[in-house]
Design an enzyme around this catalytic site. Structure first.
Site, PDB file in Angstrom:
ATOM      1  N   ARG A 222      -4.650  -5.165   9.641  1.00 17.58           N
ATOM      2  CA  ARG A 222      -3.569  -4.409   8.978  1.00 17.58           C
ATOM      3  C   ARG A 222      -3.587  -2.997   9.529  1.00 17.58           C
ATOM      4  O   ARG A 222      -4.479  -2.201   9.235  1.00 17.58           O
ATOM      5  CB  ARG A 222      -3.756  -4.378   7.462  1.00 17.58           C
ATOM      6  CG  ARG A 222      -2.761  -3.428   6.747  1.00 17.58           C
ATOM      7  CD  ARG A 222      -2.803  -3.559   5.241  1.00 17.58           C
ATOM      8  NE  ARG A 222      -4.073  -3.171   4.671  1.00 17.58           N
ATOM      9  CZ  ARG A 222      -4.364  -1.950   4.190  1.00 17.58           C
ATOM     10  NH1 ARG A 222      -3.456  -0.982   4.252  1.00 17.58           N
ATOM     11  NH2 ARG A 222      -5.554  -1.690   3.681  1.00 17.58           N
TER      12      ARG A 222
ATOM     13  N   CYS B 290       0.809  -1.223   0.000  1.00 18.42           N
ATOM     14  CA  CYS B 290       0.000   0.000   0.000  1.00 18.42           C
ATOM     15  C   CYS B 290       0.839   1.268   0.000  1.00 18.42           C
ATOM     16  O   CYS B 290       0.326   2.361  -0.231  1.00 18.42           O
ATOM     17  CB  CYS B 290      -0.945  -0.005   1.197  1.00 18.42           C
ATOM     18  SG  CYS B 290      -0.093  -0.036   2.801  1.00 18.42           S
TER      19      CYS B 290
ATOM     20  N   HIS C 120      -2.773  11.452  15.751  1.00 23.91           N
ATOM     21  CA  HIS C 120      -3.335  10.646  14.666  1.00 23.91           C
ATOM     22  C   HIS C 120      -2.206   9.812  14.068  1.00 23.91           C
ATOM     23  O   HIS C 120      -1.133  10.336  13.736  1.00 23.91           O
ATOM     24  CB  HIS C 120      -3.942  11.531  13.583  1.00 23.91           C
ATOM     25  CG  HIS C 120      -4.341  10.781  12.349  1.00 23.91           C
ATOM     26  ND1 HIS C 120      -5.440   9.957  12.304  1.00 23.91           N
ATOM     27  CD2 HIS C 120      -3.753  10.712  11.121  1.00 23.91           C
ATOM     28  CE1 HIS C 120      -5.525   9.426  11.095  1.00 23.91           C
ATOM     29  NE2 HIS C 120      -4.516   9.868  10.361  1.00 23.91           N
TER      30      HIS C 120
ATOM     31  N   CYS D  32      -2.309   0.325   9.140  1.00 22.38           N
ATOM     32  CA  CYS D  32      -1.687   1.145   8.099  1.00 22.38           C
ATOM     33  C   CYS D  32      -1.338   2.497   8.726  1.00 22.38           C
ATOM     34  O   CYS D  32      -2.217   3.321   8.993  1.00 22.38           O
ATOM     35  CB  CYS D  32      -2.663   1.311   6.937  1.00 22.38           C
ATOM     36  SG  CYS D  32      -1.987   2.189   5.521  1.00 22.38           S
TER      37      CYS D  32
ATOM     38  N   ASP E 145      -8.009  -6.514   6.354  1.00 24.54           N
ATOM     39  CA  ASP E 145      -7.522  -7.263   5.195  1.00 24.54           C
ATOM     40  C   ASP E 145      -6.065  -7.700   5.358  1.00 24.54           C
ATOM     41  O   ASP E 145      -5.354  -7.921   4.388  1.00 24.54           O
ATOM     42  CB  ASP E 145      -7.676  -6.439   3.911  1.00 24.54           C
ATOM     43  CG  ASP E 145      -6.948  -5.091   3.981  1.00 24.54           C
ATOM     44  OD1 ASP E 145      -6.275  -4.819   5.007  1.00 24.54           O
ATOM     45  OD2 ASP E 145      -7.054  -4.307   3.024  1.00 24.54           O
TER      46      ASP E 145
ATOM     47  N   HIS F  11      -4.855   4.189  10.114  1.00 23.90           N
ATOM     48  CA  HIS F  11      -6.101   3.430  10.198  1.00 23.90           C
ATOM     49  C   HIS F  11      -5.790   1.942  10.326  1.00 23.90           C
ATOM     50  O   HIS F  11      -4.694   1.490  10.002  1.00 23.90           O
ATOM     51  CB  HIS F  11      -6.958   3.671   8.948  1.00 23.90           C
ATOM     52  CG  HIS F  11      -7.465   5.075   8.831  1.00 23.90           C
ATOM     53  ND1 HIS F  11      -6.697   6.100   8.266  1.00 23.90           N
ATOM     54  CD2 HIS F  11      -8.642   5.647   9.215  1.00 23.90           C
ATOM     55  CE1 HIS F  11      -7.387   7.228   8.306  1.00 23.90           C
ATOM     56  NE2 HIS F  11      -8.571   6.984   8.867  1.00 23.90           N
TER      57      HIS F  11
END
Length: 319
Positions: free
Chosen positions: A290, A237, A274, A292, A281, A277
């Site tokens: 996952r 990704c 922050h 990310c 998957d 996310h």
């Protein structure tokens, strides 16, 4: 030497034992945490008997730990940060003798370190009232009923509601959380955009998406350890991806409906940064998650520098 021969016990009473497991759980060097009752005169008491204040027992947790990996001094530091050490009548909304606070020492060294840590807290003048948490010799420890073990995992929603409803969460935030404004001022433009403005850095054009070195990632603001390369994998990704965090309690997950999507946002619990996310998957053999995460929200500490930067307990991940 057998590994079990070098493990020690630490026993802490910090009010409701439901809230005293998660701060210590999942840390390197922690081999087990049991909720139970100690300090009183009744053998094998029940939860109802302890709560009636007729047994003399405290609700407590007993921790089995490796002092070479996670020293007793660090356990003491974590303990103080979970309680109101000035309240002799209980903790927060929980009143009664069973909710008093105490450190139960298992040897003279633990007693000395506990007394020293209490003296340092008193000298810091952090609280206007006297520190009343007792330091007592360890007594027989009785394991609580199974429904009380790992309560924060078995009943996570009720646990979070209880922790906030009791006033513990607010007290910790107001009295023990550090002010990170000076650290935020040191961030570069991208780090500030990601951590403070909920931004997202470009894929494949960030620092750690293809990192191959061993080490851990800490929150760029607070320095709290969040992820390890032992759980990092290439998800294709363009951002660092992990199957799990080092300690789930150091993350907050919130529903994110921005940009016309429904996603689960991940933030750091300590500094409210922050991070990114979490998706479902990921590799199923590792639980399917996952994480990310934006590189700009992290600082990488190579394995070779863990000891000198104060993260030596995480070296065991790479042995």
């Amino acid at each position: 030497m057998n590994e079990n021969e070098q493990l020690e016990l630490a026993t802490f009473a910090g009010g409701c034992f439901w809230c005293m497991v998660s701060p210590f759980d999942e840390l390197p060097g922690i081999h087990g945490i049991v909720s139970g009752y100690t300090g009183g005169h009744t053998e094998n008491p029940t939860y109802e008997e302890v709560c009636s204040d007729t047994t003399g027992h405290y609700e407590a947790v007993q921790i089995q730990f490796d002092p070479d990996v996670f020293p007793y001094t660090k356990l003491l530091e974590l303990f103080w940060q979970q309680i109101d050490p000035t309240d002799s009548g209980g903790q927060f909304n929980d009143r009664g003798d069973s909710y008093r606070t105490a450190i139960f020492y298992h040897n003279d060294k633990q007693r000395e370190l506990a007394e020293q840590s209490k003296a340092e807290l008193e000298a810091s003048k952090k609280f206007n009232a006297p520190i009343v948490t007792e330091i007592l010799p360890a007594k027989p420890f009785y394991r609580a009923e199974e429904k009380h073990q790992d309560y924060y995992k078995k009943n996570s929603f009720h646990y979070k509601m209880y922790r906030e409803g009791s006033g513990r969460g607010r007290f910790i935030r107001e009295n023990w959380k550090k002010d990170y404004r000076s650290e935020v001022d040191k961030l570069n433009e991208m780090q500030r955009y990601v951590t403070q403005e909920n931004g997202t850095e470009p894929p494949f054009r960030n620092e750690y998406w293809d990192n191959k070195k061993d080490g851990i990632y800490v929150d760029i603001v607070s320095g709290v350890p969040l992820f390890s390369t032992t759980d990092q994998y290439d998800a294709g990704c363009g951002w660092p991806s992990f199957t799990k965090p080092l300690k789930r309690q150091d993350l907050e997950e919130k529903l994110d409906t921005s940009h016309g999507m429904r996603r689960i946002e991940v933030r750091s619990s300590e500094a409210d940064s922050h991070l990114g996310h979490v998706f479902d998957d990921g590799p199923m053999e590792h639980g399917g998650a996952r994480y990310c995460i934006n590189s700009a929200a992290l600082r990488f500490v190579p394995k070779e520098q863990l000891e000198e930067e104060g993260y030596g307990e995480y070296l065991k991940l790479f042995k």
